[in-house]
Design a protein around this motif. Structure first.
Motif, PDB file in Angstrom:
ATOM      1  N   TYR A  36       0.859  -1.182   0.000  1.00 60.58           N
ATOM      2  CA  TYR A  36       0.000   0.000   0.000  1.00 60.58           C
ATOM      3  C   TYR A  36       0.898   1.234   0.000  1.00 60.58           C
ATOM      4  CZ  TYR A  36      -3.857  -3.031   1.471  1.00 60.58           C
ATOM      5  OH  TYR A  36      -4.821  -4.006   1.543  1.00 60.58           O
ATOM      6  N   GLN A  38       0.865   5.515   0.935  1.00 60.34           N
ATOM      7  CA  GLN A  38       0.159   6.588   1.629  1.00 60.34           C
ATOM      8  C   GLN A  38       0.797   7.919   1.270  1.00 60.34           C
ATOM      9  OE1 GLN A  38       0.487   6.646   5.936  1.00 60.34           O
ATOM     10  NE2 GLN A  38      -1.536   7.550   6.137  1.00 60.34           N
ATOM     11  N   ASN A  41      -1.525  13.271   4.156  1.00 61.34           N
ATOM     12  CA  ASN A  41      -2.910  13.608   4.484  1.00 61.34           C
ATOM     13  C   ASN A  41      -3.932  12.759   3.732  1.00 61.34           C
ATOM     14  OD1 ASN A  41      -2.131  15.778   6.247  1.00 61.34           O
ATOM     15  ND2 ASN A  41      -1.674  16.952   4.406  1.00 61.34           N
ATOM     16  N   ARG A  42      -3.523  11.574   3.360  1.00 64.24           N
ATOM     17  CA  ARG A  42      -4.441  10.668   2.666  1.00 64.24           C
ATOM     18  C   ARG A  42      -4.450   9.310   3.344  1.00 64.24           C
ATOM     19  NH1 ARG A  42      -5.032  12.102  -2.769  1.00 64.24           N
ATOM     20  NH2 ARG A  42      -6.552  10.428  -2.860  1.00 64.24           N
ATOM     21  N   GLY A  43      -5.478   8.534   3.024  1.00 67.62           N
ATOM     22  CA  GLY A  43      -5.500   7.151   3.489  1.00 67.62           C
ATOM     23  C   GLY A  43      -4.576   6.299   2.643  1.00 67.62           C
ATOM     24  N   LEU A  44      -4.430   5.045   3.037  1.00 69.52           N
ATOM     25  CA  LEU A  44      -3.595   4.130   2.274  1.00 69.52           C
ATOM     26  C   LEU A  44      -4.313   3.699   1.003  1.00 69.52           C
ATOM     27  CD1 LEU A  44      -2.637   3.836   5.351  1.00 69.52           C
ATOM     28  CD2 LEU A  44      -1.712   1.637   4.612  1.00 69.52           C
ATOM     29  N   PHE A  46      -4.239   0.814  -2.115  1.00 70.59           N
ATOM     30  CA  PHE A  46      -3.764  -0.499  -2.535  1.00 70.59           C
ATOM     31  C   PHE A  46      -2.920  -0.371  -3.805  1.00 70.59           C
ATOM     32  CE2 PHE A  46      -3.869  -4.971  -3.264  1.00 70.59           C
ATOM     33  CZ  PHE A  46      -4.132  -5.164  -4.608  1.00 70.59           C
ATOM     34  N   LEU A  88       4.863   7.283   1.648  1.00 72.39           N
ATOM     35  CA  LEU A  88       5.110   6.256   2.662  1.00 72.39           C
ATOM     36  C   LEU A  88       4.533   4.943   2.150  1.00 72.39           C
ATOM     37  CD1 LEU A  88       6.156   5.743   5.549  1.00 72.39           C
ATOM     38  CD2 LEU A  88       3.936   6.493   6.406  1.00 72.39           C
ATOM     39  N   PHE A  90       3.749   0.802   2.697  1.00 71.39           N
ATOM     40  CA  PHE A  90       3.520  -0.230   3.697  1.00 71.39           C
ATOM     41  C   PHE A  90       3.405  -1.586   3.036  1.00 71.39           C
ATOM     42  CE2 PHE A  90       2.833   2.125   7.557  1.00 71.39           C
ATOM     43  CZ  PHE A  90       2.384   3.368   7.128  1.00 71.39           C
ATOM     44  N   PHE A 104       0.534  -5.202   9.217  1.00 72.30           N
ATOM     45  CA  PHE A 104       1.255  -4.209   8.442  1.00 72.30           C
ATOM     46  C   PHE A 104       2.668  -4.003   8.998  1.00 72.30           C
ATOM     47  CE2 PHE A 104      -1.831  -2.259   5.576  1.00 72.30           C
ATOM     48  CZ  PHE A 104      -3.009  -2.827   6.038  1.00 72.30           C
ATOM     49  N   ALA A 106       6.003  -1.375   9.517  1.00 71.23           N
ATOM     50  CA  ALA A 106       6.074  -0.031  10.107  1.00 71.23           C
ATOM     51  C   ALA A 106       6.114   1.070   9.051  1.00 71.23           C
ATOM     52  CB  ALA A 106       7.287   0.075  11.015  1.00 71.23           C
ATOM     53  N   GLY A 107       6.351   0.681   7.802  1.00 68.82           N
ATOM     54  CA  GLY A 107       6.365   1.668   6.734  1.00 68.82           C
ATOM     55  C   GLY A 107       7.769   2.111   6.357  1.00 68.82           C
TER      56      GLY A 107
ATOM     57  N   PHE B  90      -7.650   4.882  10.990  1.00 66.00           N
ATOM     58  CA  PHE B  90      -8.144   4.536   9.666  1.00 66.00           C
ATOM     59  C   PHE B  90      -9.179   3.437   9.753  1.00 66.00           C
ATOM     60  CE2 PHE B  90      -5.637   7.013   6.887  1.00 66.00           C
ATOM     61  CZ  PHE B  90      -4.388   7.161   7.474  1.00 66.00           C
ATOM     62  N   GLY B 107     -10.338   4.520   4.382  1.00 64.37           N
ATOM     63  CA  GLY B 107     -10.825   5.871   4.507  1.00 64.37           C
ATOM     64  C   GLY B 107      -9.658   6.858   4.546  1.00 64.37           C
TER      65      GLY B 107
END
Lengths: 114, 115
Positions: A36, A38, A41-44, A46, A88, A90, A104, A106-107, B90, B107
């Protein structure tokens, strides 16, 4: 128990160069593997998944990932990085027989320099 | 547009004041889950739900509650928030239609600060 390791907190690469973001996993049985991304300021979002079959899977935005069962790795790759790839990333794993539980990493922050 | 909608995006609250973060998806997904994201720790699962009225604890459920009365909604409830619940939250959903394996749809996140 399932686990995911992303050994690098940050990866720096010059625009146009190939990039690799590393991921290793531990799971009982066969793994389902995911990447994923990111953005700030956004969600993850796919990117791609490995379920079975060909060890090289292709995903969104020109990314691909290589599954290596013997090394329990699932590294994310792209032949030519773009500044807009800076984000970022993941890695995530789910056991084939583990229901829907997804673990998940840690990124890893990817920074692509122009 | 297929999406997972969380509200609010930002929330500052005081210790002990009950709050609810809403999550709704329009994809008829069976599976929904809540995660919190903290620096260096990645995403940790709080609660998940396999379908209506079916919920279970994830890895860090203490201090949280959830409910799944309708398929599309999966609210996260903090009965008595504490500063250690300051985090980025999230909601995610996924189809559970075997044998296909799907990734999550996330989200946009809720940044919660508890003072």
């Amino acid at each position: 128990a399932q686990s995911v390791a992303q050994p690098e907190d940050q990866v720096n690469v010059a625009e146009g160069n190939p990039l690799t973001v590393k991921c290793t996993y531990s799971v009982s049985g066969n793994p389902y593997l995911f990447w994923y991304v990111q953005y700030p300021n956004r969600g993850l979002q796919f990117l791609l998944k490995y379920i079975t079959g060909d060890n090289l899977v292709k995903g969104s935005y020109g990314f691909e990932a290589e599954f290596n069962k013997s090394q329990t790795s699932f590294h994310l790759k792209k032949p030519s990085a773009l500044v807009s790839d800076s984000a970022l990333y993941f890695c995530a794993v789910r056991a084939e027989t583990g229901g829907f539980k997804t673990i998940f990493g840690a990124g890893t922050r990817l920074f692509v320099k122009a | 547009e297929a999406q997972v909608t969380q509200n609010p995006r930002y929330l500052i609250t005081v210790t002990g004041k009950k709050l609810t973060v809403t999550c709704s998806q329009n994809m008829n997904h069976e599976y929904m889950s809540w995660y919190r994201q903290d620096p260096g720790l990645g995403l940790r699962q709080i609660y998940y739900s396999m379908n209506v009225e079916v919920t279970d604890k994830g890895d860090v459920p203490e201090g949280y509650k959830v409910s799944r009365k309708e398929k599309r909604n999966f609210p996260l409830i903090l009965e008595s928030p504490s500063p250690n619940q300051t985090s980025l939250y999230f909601c995610a959903s996924s189809s559970a239609q075997a044998p296909q394996v799907y990734g999550y749809t996330f989200g946009s996140g809720t940044r919660l600060t508890v003072v």
